[in-house]
Scaffold this motif. Structure first.
Motif, mmCIF file in Angstrom:
data_model
loop_
_atom_site.group_PDB
_atom_site.id
_atom_site.type_symbol
_atom_site.label_atom_id
_atom_site.label_comp_id
_atom_site.label_asym_id
_atom_site.label_seq_id
_atom_site.Cartn_x
_atom_site.Cartn_y
_atom_site.Cartn_z
ATOM 1 N N GLY A 143 0.804 -1.215 0.000
ATOM 2 C CA GLY A 143 0.000 0.000 0.000
ATOM 3 C C GLY A 143 0.839 1.267 0.000
ATOM 4 N N LEU A 144 2.113 1.147 0.343
ATOM 5 C CA LEU A 144 3.000 2.317 0.359
ATOM 6 C C LEU A 144 3.737 2.516 -0.965
ATOM 7 N N LYS A 145 3.562 1.578 -1.884
ATOM 8 C CA LYS A 145 4.255 1.691 -3.168
ATOM 9 C C LYS A 145 3.866 2.964 -3.924
ATOM 10 N N PRO A 146 2.572 3.312 -3.993
ATOM 11 C CA PRO A 146 2.197 4.553 -4.682
ATOM 12 C C PRO A 146 2.815 5.797 -4.025
ATOM 13 N N VAL A 147 3.031 5.736 -2.717
ATOM 14 C CA VAL A 147 3.647 6.863 -2.014
ATOM 15 C C VAL A 147 5.066 7.071 -2.539
ATOM 16 N N ALA A 148 5.803 5.972 -2.655
ATOM 17 C CA ALA A 148 7.166 6.050 -3.184
ATOM 18 C C ALA A 148 7.162 6.477 -4.642
ATOM 19 N N GLN A 149 6.236 5.952 -5.426
ATOM 20 C CA GLN A 149 6.153 6.316 -6.840
ATOM 21 C C GLN A 149 5.896 7.809 -7.013
ATOM 22 N N GLY A 150 5.149 8.373 -6.091
ATOM 23 C CA GLY A 150 4.821 9.793 -6.162
ATOM 24 C C GLY A 150 6.017 10.706 -5.942
ATOM 25 N N LEU A 151 7.116 10.142 -5.410
ATOM 26 C CA LEU A 151 8.314 10.939 -5.161
ATOM 27 C C LEU A 151 9.437 10.631 -6.153
ATOM 28 N N ALA A 152 9.118 9.818 -7.144
ATOM 29 C CA ALA A 152 10.136 9.418 -8.130
ATOM 30 C C ALA A 152 10.553 10.556 -9.049
ATOM 31 N N GLU A 153 9.845 11.665 -9.019
ATOM 32 C CA GLU A 153 10.226 12.830 -9.811
ATOM 33 C C GLU A 153 10.424 14.047 -8.917
ATOM 34 N N ASP A 154 10.832 13.814 -7.689
ATOM 35 C CA ASP A 154 11.082 14.892 -6.736
ATOM 36 C C ASP A 154 12.208 15.794 -7.243
ATOM 37 N N ALA A 155 12.260 17.012 -6.738
ATOM 38 C CA ALA A 155 13.304 17.952 -7.166
ATOM 39 C C ALA A 155 14.689 17.559 -6.655
ATOM 40 N N ASP A 156 14.733 16.779 -5.571
ATOM 41 C CA ASP A 156 16.026 16.396 -5.005
ATOM 42 C C ASP A 156 16.459 15.035 -5.549
ATOM 43 N N PRO A 157 17.639 14.928 -6.151
ATOM 44 C CA PRO A 157 18.074 13.671 -6.765
ATOM 45 C C PRO A 157 18.246 12.521 -5.765
ATOM 46 N N THR A 158 18.609 12.829 -4.533
ATOM 47 C CA THR A 158 18.753 11.760 -3.533
ATOM 48 C C THR A 158 17.393 11.198 -3.155
ATOM 49 N N VAL A 159 16.388 12.057 -3.085
ATOM 50 C CA VAL A 159 15.023 11.597 -2.819
ATOM 51 C C VAL A 159 14.546 10.726 -3.979
ATOM 52 N N VAL A 160 14.846 11.143 -5.198
ATOM 53 C CA VAL A 160 14.469 10.357 -6.379
ATOM 54 C C VAL A 160 15.110 8.975 -6.322
ATOM 55 N N ASP A 161 16.386 8.927 -6.004
ATOM 56 C CA ASP A 161 17.100 7.655 -5.900
ATOM 57 C C ASP A 161 16.460 6.758 -4.841
ATOM 58 N N ALA A 162 16.120 7.357 -3.682
ATOM 59 C CA ALA A 162 15.510 6.584 -2.601
ATOM 60 C C ALA A 162 14.111 6.098 -2.994
ATOM 61 N N ALA A 163 13.375 6.945 -3.706
ATOM 62 C CA ALA A 163 12.023 6.580 -4.124
ATOM 63 C C ALA A 163 12.059 5.411 -5.112
ATOM 64 N N CYS A 164 12.963 5.480 -6.076
ATOM 65 C CA CYS A 164 13.084 4.405 -7.064
ATOM 66 C C CYS A 164 13.522 3.093 -6.388
ATOM 67 N N TRP A 165 14.426 3.208 -5.422
ATOM 68 C CA TRP A 165 14.845 2.018 -4.680
ATOM 69 C C TRP A 165 13.680 1.406 -3.924
ATOM 70 N N ALA A 166 12.880 2.263 -3.273
ATOM 71 C CA ALA A 166 11.731 1.770 -2.500
ATOM 72 C C ALA A 166 10.723 1.071 -3.405
ATOM 73 N N VAL A 167 10.452 1.665 -4.566
ATOM 74 C CA VAL A 167 9.515 1.038 -5.517
ATOM 75 C C VAL A 167 10.022 -0.320 -5.924
ATOM 76 N N LYS A 168 11.308 -0.421 -6.183
ATOM 77 C CA LYS A 168 11.902 -1.684 -6.589
ATOM 78 C C LYS A 168 11.769 -2.740 -5.497
ATOM 79 N N GLN A 169 11.960 -2.324 -4.250
ATOM 80 C CA GLN A 169 11.850 -3.275 -3.127
ATOM 81 C C GLN A 169 10.423 -3.799 -2.959
ATOM 82 N N LEU A 170 9.461 -2.962 -3.335
ATOM 83 C CA LEU A 170 8.048 -3.328 -3.147
ATOM 84 C C LEU A 170 7.448 -3.958 -4.407
ATOM 85 N N SER A 171 8.232 -4.121 -5.435
ATOM 86 C CA SER A 171 7.713 -4.677 -6.699
ATOM 87 C C SER A 171 7.814 -6.200 -6.710
#
Length: 345
Positions: free
Chosen positions: A317-345
């Motif tokens: 249920g938290l996967k969409p939350v991470a996906q929503g930050l995959a285009e954040d302005a901060d590149p480290t947040v983007v990296d963390a968001a993409c990693w989180a999505v991958k872990q939940l896939s």
């Protein structure tokens, strides 16, 4: 100027009246082992990105050089013992674990005000000059605390006391007064290694040694940019600091209750929902953590930590939350968001 045993008894009584749980005295030059230990720590690279630890090492290694006129160091401990089990939240993976000390007001402000009140009393009653420090100056507070008899540095490198356990902030008052010194505390760890075994990231190369580069407190607070991928899963749902080694110490059975209610955990920070924290923009982050030590790391680093926790949650249920930050302005947040999505896939 006053400086005898009778005056020292008055000083201790005043410190306890201010809310400190212990007050002991040593000399600035009572920690001759510090320079060698500091050099070994820095040479091993254990300080990671904390470049400030390699600066002013002549002060950090020798308190007598920090203020040559000082003749005594008054070491003080202030309890922040939690009223709840700080480890319980680790089992609730959709919620974040925040270190106990950061669940309410910033201790720097609270302890420093108390130290300043005690210092004013010292000047009024005993004369002399003073300087107060709490955690932000190049002062080896734990070593001085050991030398003064507040406690000893345990195998997790933090100060431990038979009287108040591990849950305490340490502050110091340097003074030109010649006050009677206390005996240094002896090590009471014995064969116990509960703190070492409790560390999720194996951050202790050996007893009494800490590699900050693997310490979750360092990784979630001091480390800038992405955390190494082999360490992210070990963070679990810890989003600011870590209490595992402190909480594991058996001496905490003697922990003293915190006297200041401003250390009591805010209800919204005991086990905050990761989804809500991930949604914070900069303004909302600053508003939520106004007056909190968490505010210092900024929104981007904090949300990075939250995303690692989301990736470790196993909660689809938290996967969409991470996906929503995959285009954040901060590149480290983007990296963390993409990693989180991958872990939940």
């Amino acid at each position: 100027m006053k400086s005898g045993p009778g005056f020292k008894e008055q000083l201790v009584a005043q410190a306890l009246n201010e809310g400190f749980v212990s007050c002991r005295v040593c000399r600035p030059w009572d920690v001759p082992e510090v320079p060698e230990r500091l050099e070994a720590f820095l040479q091993a690279g254990y300080h990671g990105q904390m470049g400030w630890m390699a600066e002013r090492t002549h002060w950090r290694g020798d308190p007598a050089a920090l203020w040559p006129e000082a003749r005594s160091v008054i070491m003080l401990a202030e309890s922040y013992t939690p009223e709840h089990d700080p480890i319980e939240v680790l089992g609730h993976r959709e919620r974040g674990a925040i270190s106990v000390y950061a669940q309410n007001k910033d201790y720097h402000d609270l302890v420093k005000k108390r130290l300043k009140r005690l210092a004013r009393w010292l000047i009024a009653e005993g004369g002399g000059e003073v300087k107060v420090f709490v955690d932000t100056a190049p002062v080896p507070e734990k070593a001085l605390g050991h030398a003064a008899g507040l406690g000893w540095q345990g195998k997790h490198t933090n100060l431990v006391s038979r009287d108040w356990g591990s849950w305490a902030f340490i502050g110091s008052v340097f003074t030109t007064l010649e006050l009677p010194s206390d005996m240094a505390e002896v090590d009471h760890c014995g064969s116990c290694r509960e703190c070492l075994d409790a560390c999720p990231t194996d951050a202790f190369p050996a007893p009494y040694q800490l590699d900050a580069r693997r310490c979750i407190s360092y990784l979630t607070i001091e480390h800038k940019g992405p955390v190494d991928e082999d360490l992210r899963a070990k963070l679990g749902n810890r989003i600011y600091g870590c209490d595992d080694c402190l909480a594991a110490c058996p001496w905490n059975k003697f922990a003293v209750a915190a006297s200041d209610l401003r250390y009591a955990a805010r209800d919204d920070l005991k086990a905050p929902a990761l989804a809500e924290l991930a949604a914070l923009d900069d303004a909302a982050f600053r508003a939520k953590f106004s007056g909190s030590p968490i505010k210092r790391i900024g929104r981007d680093r904090f949300v990075r930590n939250v995303l690692y926790a989301i990736g470790n949650s196993g909660a689809q249920g938290l996967k969409p939350v991470a996906q929503g930050l995959a285009e954040d302005a901060d590149p480290t947040v983007v990296d963390a968001a993409c990693w989180a999505v991958k872990q939940l896939s």
